[in-house]
Design a protein around this motif. Structure first.
Motif, short mmCIF file in Angstrom:
data_model
loop_
_atom_site.label_atom_id
_atom_site.label_comp_id
_atom_site.label_asym_id
_atom_site.label_seq_id
_atom_site.Cartn_x
_atom_site.Cartn_y
_atom_site.Cartn_z
N ARG A 18 0.88 -0.96 -0.05
CA ARG A 18 -0.02 0.01 -0.09
C ARG A 18 0.84 1.01 -0.03
O ARG A 18 1.95 1.12 0.26
CB ARG A 18 -0.93 -0.04 1.31
N ARG A 19 0.31 2.41 -0.29
CA ARG A 19 0.83 3.65 -0.18
C ARG A 19 0.51 4.28 1.24
O ARG A 19 -0.54 4.81 1.44
CB ARG A 19 0.41 4.53 -1.32
N TRP A 20 1.31 4.36 2.07
CA TRP A 20 1.31 4.70 3.51
C TRP A 20 1.72 5.85 3.79
O TRP A 20 2.62 6.50 3.18
CB TRP A 20 2.25 3.65 4.39
N ASP A 89 -8.23 6.52 4.81
CA ASP A 89 -7.77 6.18 3.21
C ASP A 89 -8.06 7.22 2.64
O ASP A 89 -9.51 7.95 2.61
CB ASP A 89 -8.20 4.87 2.75
N SER A 96 -4.57 6.94 -6.90
CA SER A 96 -3.85 6.10 -5.86
C SER A 96 -4.18 6.28 -4.52
O SER A 96 -3.83 7.38 -4.10
CB SER A 96 -2.30 6.24 -6.17
N ARG A 98 -4.01 6.57 -0.51
CA ARG A 98 -2.98 6.55 0.43
C ARG A 98 -3.75 5.86 1.78
O ARG A 98 -4.93 6.29 2.08
CB ARG A 98 -2.49 8.02 0.54
N ARG A 99 -3.10 5.16 2.50
CA ARG A 99 -3.63 4.95 3.88
C ARG A 99 -2.78 5.68 4.79
O ARG A 99 -1.44 5.44 4.92
CB ARG A 99 -3.26 3.34 4.18
#
Length: 161
Positions: A18-20, A89, A96, A98-99
């Motif tokens: 994921r994109r953290w 999120d 995309s 983000r989390r």
């Protein structure tokens, strides 16, 4: 790195693809929250108020990213992670997701003189209950999540022993 982490805080596994985003809701000794304005040249949320934070880099854990972002954006040193405030999120419109994880934190350094990232942030303020409304900017009223996060930080800071 010597950062005190409150009991019960667990950092997520950021290697899951994921994109953290690691975000720091910084409080001062009075329980006020630090906010900084993004520059007009920023692709995402130009001219908007924000808390300190950014993307977790590949191979980096959440705590390391949190400490790095605090130092890069303010010049301060992360000293304590007090609480896990919220997780959300979001998609800035590029498809995309983000989390983001927002943590209530304390830092060391001259809190009256942050070293804002040149070209990325233009001003700062310490926010108390009377200033939360200033974080609304000229955004869609349904998109005031920074003000909401700051409010959560203020409430959590008030509840500290």
């Amino acid at each position: 790195m010597s950062v005190r982490v409150a009991e019960g805080i667990e950092f997520p596994d950021t290697s899951d693809g994921r994109r953290w985003v690691a975000a720091a809701v910084i409080i001062d000794e009075r329980g006020n929250v630090f906010a900084q304005r993004r520059s007009g040249s920023r692709k995402v949320f130009p001219h908007c108020w924000d808390v300190v934070g950014g993307h977790v880099e590949e191979g980096e854990g959440m705590l390391d990213a949190l400490a790095r972002e605090v130092h890069e954006e303010t010049g301060w040193t992360l000293s304590e992670v007090i609480a896990d405030l919220c997780r959300l999120d979001w998609d800035p419109g590029d498809g995309s997701v983000r989390r983001e994880v927002d943590y209530l934190v304390r830092v060391e350094g001259d809190l009256n003189r942050p070293t804002l990232e040149v070209g990325k942030h233009t001003e700062f303020m310490w926010v108390d209950e009377s200033k939360v409304h200033l974080l609304h900017d000229a955004r869609d009223p349904g998109d005031y999540f920074i003000a909401d996060i700051v409010q959560k930080g203020l409430e959590a800071a008030r509840a500290l022993p």
